[in-house]
Scaffold this active site. Structure first.
Site, short mmCIF file in Angstrom:
data_model
loop_
_atom_site.label_atom_id
_atom_site.label_comp_id
_atom_site.label_asym_id
_atom_site.label_seq_id
_atom_site.Cartn_x
_atom_site.Cartn_y
_atom_site.Cartn_z
CB SER A 262 -14.79 34.71 -31.34
OG SER A 262 -13.59 35.29 -31.08
CB THR A 263 -19.09 32.34 -30.25
OG1 THR A 263 -19.03 32.64 -28.92
CG2 THR A 263 -17.81 31.35 -30.62
#
Length: 190
Positions: free
Chosen positions: A14-15
């Site tokens: 996600s990041t």
């Protein structure tokens, strides 16, 4: 005789500061790897997924660590799996030990895909609820301050001056390395 294609891997975190190592170990050796370091909420921001789907050919196997790495919702997962199957490729979810291909997809396997994805979506919703509850409790205790502002008060003042002197807001936002919406929000807060 069935055509034998490549094993294609897709991984997503996600990041940018999260690590892909666990997923890479899970999917094993592949002929071609595609990756994204972006939230799974929007397909439009997932260039790695778009490239992966464009790359797949008849006979290829798409290997993904788990269903939640490919999609965040049941509808999105079904659409992606359908795109893979339409190309004559198959998709293998390692964690769930499930493989879907045009040759073997029947009503029962479709149901299994939907059930497993529904559980993954439910789990994600529970995580979000627990996170929101934790933030609420931390705020009430005065321990949560949120994330740092993207622009300092001095930068907002400088942005105001630049805009007042005729510099377009798009240019100002680019100068400070933020999106226009972030600039607009910062200008309205102070």
């Amino acid at each position: 005789m069935a055509q034998h294609g490549q094993t294609v891997g897709y991984v997503r975190v996600s990041t940018a500061d999260q690590n892909l190592a666990r997923q890479l170990e899970s999917i094993g050796e592949v002929d071609r790897l595609f990756q994204d370091k972006v939230s799974g909420g929007s397909r439009s921001a997932r260039q790695g997924l778009a490239d992966c789907l464009a790359y797949l050919r008849d006979g290829d196997v798409l290997r993904v660590a788990s269903m939640d790495r490919l999609a965040r919702s049941l509808v999105d997962l079904q659409q992606i799996v359908d795109e893979v199957l339409a190309k004559g490729a198959s998709v293998h979810f390692v964690k769930e030990n499930q493989t879907y291909s045009a040759a073997t997809t029947d009503s029962l396997s479709r149901l299994m895909l939907q059930v497993l994805c529904a559980f993954a979506e439910f789990e994600r919703n529970l995580i979000r609820e627990r996170q929101a509850e934790g933030i609420r409790i931390a705020k009430a205790a005065g321990k949560y301050r949120g994330r740092d502002k993207a622009l300092t008060p001095a930068q907002v003042d400088e942005a105001r001056t630049l805009i007042a002197n005729g510099t377009p807001k798009t240019i100002v936002a680019t100068r400070f390395g933020v999106n226009r919406s972030t600039l607009y929000r910062a200008l309205s807060e102070q």
